[in-house]
Enzyme design. Structure first.
Site, PDB file in Angstrom:
ATOM      1  N   HIS A   1      47.220  29.491  33.806  1.00  0.00           N
ATOM      2  CA  HIS A   1      47.464  30.037  35.141  1.00  0.00           C
ATOM      3  C   HIS A   1      46.128  30.531  35.690  1.00  0.00           C
ATOM      4  O   HIS A   1      45.376  31.229  34.995  1.00  0.00           O
ATOM      5  CB  HIS A   1      48.475  31.172  35.044  1.00  0.00           C
ATOM      6  CG  HIS A   1      48.522  32.020  36.275  1.00  0.00           C
ATOM      7  ND1 HIS A   1      48.581  31.481  37.536  1.00  0.00           N
ATOM      8  CD2 HIS A   1      48.492  33.379  36.434  1.00  0.00           C
ATOM      9  CE1 HIS A   1      48.603  32.461  38.423  1.00  0.00           C
ATOM     10  NE2 HIS A   1      48.541  33.613  37.787  1.00  0.00           N
TER      11      HIS A   1
ATOM     12  N   ASN B   1      44.201  32.527  43.429  1.00  0.00           N
ATOM     13  CA  ASN B   1      45.379  32.577  42.549  1.00  0.00           C
ATOM     14  C   ASN B   1      46.604  32.200  43.390  1.00  0.00           C
ATOM     15  O   ASN B   1      47.016  32.962  44.266  1.00  0.00           O
ATOM     16  CB  ASN B   1      45.494  34.000  41.995  1.00  0.00           C
ATOM     17  CG  ASN B   1      46.714  34.207  41.117  1.00  0.00           C
ATOM     18  OD1 ASN B   1      47.644  33.400  41.121  1.00  0.00           O
ATOM     19  ND2 ASN B   1      46.728  35.302  40.382  1.00  0.00           N
TER      20      ASN B   1
ATOM     21  N   CYS C   1      54.270  34.230  38.359  1.00  0.00           N
ATOM     22  CA  CYS C   1      53.176  33.285  38.055  1.00  0.00           C
ATOM     23  C   CYS C   1      53.496  32.362  36.884  1.00  0.00           C
ATOM     24  O   CYS C   1      52.821  31.353  36.691  1.00  0.00           O
ATOM     25  CB  CYS C   1      51.886  34.040  37.776  1.00  0.00           C
ATOM     26  SG  CYS C   1      51.354  35.025  39.180  1.00  0.00           S
TER      27      CYS C   1
HETATM   28  O1  UT7 Z   1      48.712  36.200  38.700  1.00  0.00           O
HETATM   29  C1  UT7 Z   1      49.550  37.098  38.023  1.00  0.00           C
HETATM   30  C2  UT7 Z   1      48.819  37.849  37.014  1.00  0.00           C
HETATM   31  N1  UT7 Z   1      47.680  38.501  37.622  1.00  0.00           N
HETATM   32  C3  UT7 Z   1      46.586  38.653  36.933  1.00  0.00           C
HETATM   33  O2  UT7 Z   1      46.511  38.224  35.823  1.00  0.00           O
HETATM   34  C4  UT7 Z   1      45.480  39.457  37.583  1.00  0.00           C
HETATM   35  C5  UT7 Z   1      44.910  40.395  36.568  1.00  0.00           C
HETATM   36  N2  UT7 Z   1      43.913  41.324  37.053  1.00  0.00           N
HETATM   37  C6  UT7 Z   1      42.691  40.956  37.529  1.00  0.00           C
HETATM   38  O3  UT7 Z   1      42.397  39.799  37.742  1.00  0.00           O
HETATM   39  C7  UT7 Z   1      41.674  42.047  37.694  1.00  0.00           C
HETATM   40  O4  UT7 Z   1      42.145  43.228  37.085  1.00  0.00           O
HETATM   41  C8  UT7 Z   1      41.317  42.343  39.173  1.00  0.00           C
HETATM   42  C9  UT7 Z   1      40.517  41.196  39.763  1.00  0.00           C
HETATM   43  C10 UT7 Z   1      42.581  42.606  39.967  1.00  0.00           C
HETATM   44  C11 UT7 Z   1      40.423  43.595  39.224  1.00  0.00           C
HETATM   45  O5  UT7 Z   1      39.245  43.389  38.444  1.00  0.00           O
HETATM   46  P1  UT7 Z   1      38.829  44.468  37.348  1.00  0.00           P
HETATM   47  O6  UT7 Z   1      37.560  44.019  36.774  1.00  0.00           O
HETATM   48  O7  UT7 Z   1      39.984  44.632  36.400  1.00  0.00           O
HETATM   49  O8  UT7 Z   1      38.585  45.752  38.193  1.00  0.00           O
HETATM   50  P2  UT7 Z   1      39.334  47.165  38.101  1.00  0.00           P
HETATM   51  O9  UT7 Z   1      40.727  47.061  38.626  1.00  0.00           O
HETATM   52  O10 UT7 Z   1      39.111  47.759  36.744  1.00  0.00           O
HETATM   53  O11 UT7 Z   1      38.488  47.992  39.158  1.00  0.00           O
HETATM   54  C12 UT7 Z   1      37.072  48.233  38.983  1.00  0.00           C
HETATM   55  C13 UT7 Z   1      36.544  48.851  40.249  1.00  0.00           C
HETATM   56  C14 UT7 Z   1      37.425  50.000  40.771  1.00  0.00           C
HETATM   57  O12 UT7 Z   1      36.569  50.975  41.318  1.00  0.00           O
HETATM   58  P3  UT7 Z   1      36.181  52.302  40.469  1.00  0.00           P
HETATM   59  O13 UT7 Z   1      37.491  52.987  40.190  1.00  0.00           O
HETATM   60  O14 UT7 Z   1      35.510  51.797  39.220  1.00  0.00           O
HETATM   61  O15 UT7 Z   1      35.285  53.052  41.388  1.00  0.00           O
HETATM   62  C15 UT7 Z   1      38.216  49.356  41.882  1.00  0.00           C
HETATM   63  O16 UT7 Z   1      38.619  50.284  42.852  1.00  0.00           O
HETATM   64  O17 UT7 Z   1      36.529  47.872  41.292  1.00  0.00           O
HETATM   65  C16 UT7 Z   1      37.193  48.406  42.445  1.00  0.00           C
HETATM   66  N3  UT7 Z   1      37.779  47.291  43.186  1.00  0.00           N
HETATM   67  C17 UT7 Z   1      37.080  46.602  44.100  1.00  0.00           C
HETATM   68  N4  UT7 Z   1      35.806  46.727  44.531  1.00  0.00           N
HETATM   69  C18 UT7 Z   1      35.393  45.854  45.469  1.00  0.00           C
HETATM   70  C19 UT7 Z   1      39.020  46.752  43.088  1.00  0.00           C
HETATM   71  N5  UT7 Z   1      39.146  45.713  43.937  1.00  0.00           N
HETATM   72  C20 UT7 Z   1      37.952  45.596  44.585  1.00  0.00           C
HETATM   73  C21 UT7 Z   1      37.457  44.726  45.556  1.00  0.00           C
HETATM   74  N6  UT7 Z   1      36.182  44.880  45.967  1.00  0.00           N
HETATM   75  N7  UT7 Z   1      38.201  43.735  46.074  1.00  0.00           N
END
Ligand code: UT7
Length: 337
Positions: free
Chosen positions: A254, A284, A120
């Site tokens: 980004h 993204n 990225c």
């Molecule tokens: O481009 C290169 C660099 N990439 C980035 O910078 C991306 C960085 N990361 C992110 O943007 C975020 O971490 C994500 C969008 C990937 C995830 O968001 P988050 O607020 O960090 O969520 P999380 O990973 O802490 O997950 C929270 C909850 C989890 O469930 P539990 O364990 O709390 O029950 C996940 O399993 O959300 C769940 N989850 C989802 N729920 C519904 C993860 N993906 C989804 C989804 N729909 N698509």
């Protein structure tokens, strides 16, 4: 008036043209909700994304790159440049690099052309390398292209990545000019940390023989590092330019996640309304996200040409980087494929 010999007279790479290309097929959140355990509300509130584009199976990363490149040349009013640097995470084939073929298809002749793999951060890395080629006198101008087809490496059943990434390409023409010109690239910061190599990766044959080779991302850990490193990297180029964060007219990060963008602006004290967030309709797009966001922002007429601007990226590697420039005066050219 700048005094003779002042830093404003220094040679600099100047952003002289901008082109973009998006696949026509739009995948909205509703289409993902029907196959994944997710909701439109979760995707919008956690990422800011409402839709992303997806290339057809017949479209190659080079096709998008050529269209974006041709548009950037048209935007710059040029038919030729001195070289091509292409950033991608999703090459159509491991060998050779795509840039020479892109140069050939654009009729640019036998110019130096090569690819950069910085995930990225690819566009920022490619722009920094291209600017160095220009200011060191190797070439007078470079076409910098970032082109991605993430739909080729994303597991369509992985809700952690399938809701985020989209396909697209963006390109800029950099030409030799001076630091006083609108669009001049004034400071660079690049960094990396290989201890985090497995936070964003596509497993290779040797790692998991026989397993499907899907893109994988440790979302939460990447999120925290992204905010930290983009803020640090941006602050370094601001310091180099002697710019106060409050005077930044456009932060173009980004486009990983709307919340990351706001968190970086907040951490630095950059006015939140000046942090460009154009993730909603394209998701993204990895290396292509900064030129795509720049183009959308240019179309709005804000900020004014000459405004203090920072581009900042973070991605796999881990890799990160920032460029400080003044906002260019140009019209972006866009097409769909
Ligand atoms: O481009 C290169 C660099 N990439 C980035 O910078 C991306 C960085 N990361 C992110 O943007 C975020 O971490 C994500 C969008 C990937 C995830 O968001 P988050 O607020 O960090 O969520 P999380 O990973 O802490 O997950 C929270 C909850 C989890 O469930 P539990 O364990 O709390 O029950 C996940 O399993 O959300 C769940 N989850 C989802 N729920 C519904 C993860 N993906 C989804 C989804 N729909 N698509």
């Amino acid at each position: 008036m700048p005094s003779p010999g002042s830093s404003r007279d220094l040679p600099a790479a100047v952003l002289a043209g901008l082109g973009t290309c998006l696949p026509t097929t739009e995948i909205d959140n509703a289409a993902l909700v029907s196959r994944l355990d997710t909701t439109d509300e979760w995707i919008r509130t956690r990422t800011g994304i409402a839709a992303r584009r997806q290339a057809t199976p017949e479209t190659s990363m080079r096709d998008l790159a050529c269209q974006a490149g041709a548009n950037a040349l048209r935007s710059a009013g040029l038919e030729t440049v001195g070289g091509v640097v292409l950033a991608t995470t999703t090459p159509d084939r491991p060998c050779p690099a795509a840039a020479p073929e892109v140069a050939h298809r654009l009729g640019l002749g036998q110019v130096p052309a090569f690819d950069i793999s910085a995930v990225c951060s690819g566009f920022v890395y490619a722009a920094a390398v291209a600017a160095s080629l220009i200011t060191s006198g190797v070439v007078d101008s470079v076409l910098v292209v970032a082109s991605e087809i993430y739909s080729r490496i994303i597991n369509p059943m992985d809700r952690g990545t399938a809701v985020i990434f989209g396909d697209g390409a963006g390109a800029v023409v950099l030409r030799r000019g001076t630091a006083a010109e609108q669009g001049a690239l004034l400071a660079f910061d690049l960094g990396g940390d290989g201890s985090g190599h497995d936070l964003i990766h596509v497993p290779g044959e040797l790692e998991q023989p026989g397993d499907p080779r899907w893109f994988s991302m440790a979302g939460r850990r990447v999120y925290l590092r992204a905010v930290e490193q983009m803020a640090l990297s941006t602050s370094r180029v601001l310091k180099d330019c002697g710019w106060d964060p409050e005077t930044v007219g456009a932060l173009v990060p980004h486009q990983a996640n709307g919340r990351i963008i706001q968190a970086v602006a907040e951490r630095l004290g950059i006015p939140p309304q000046n942090a460009v967030c154009e993730i909603a309709r394209v998701g993204n797009t990895s290396a292509a996200s900064i030129p795509l966001a720049l183009a959308t922002s240019l179309a709005t007429g804000r900020p004014a040409p000459g405004a203090r601007t920072v581009l900042s990226a973070f991605g796999g590697g881990l890799s990160w980087g920032s460029v400080a420039l003044t906002w260019p005066q140009l019209q972006a050219v866009h097409s769909e494929f």
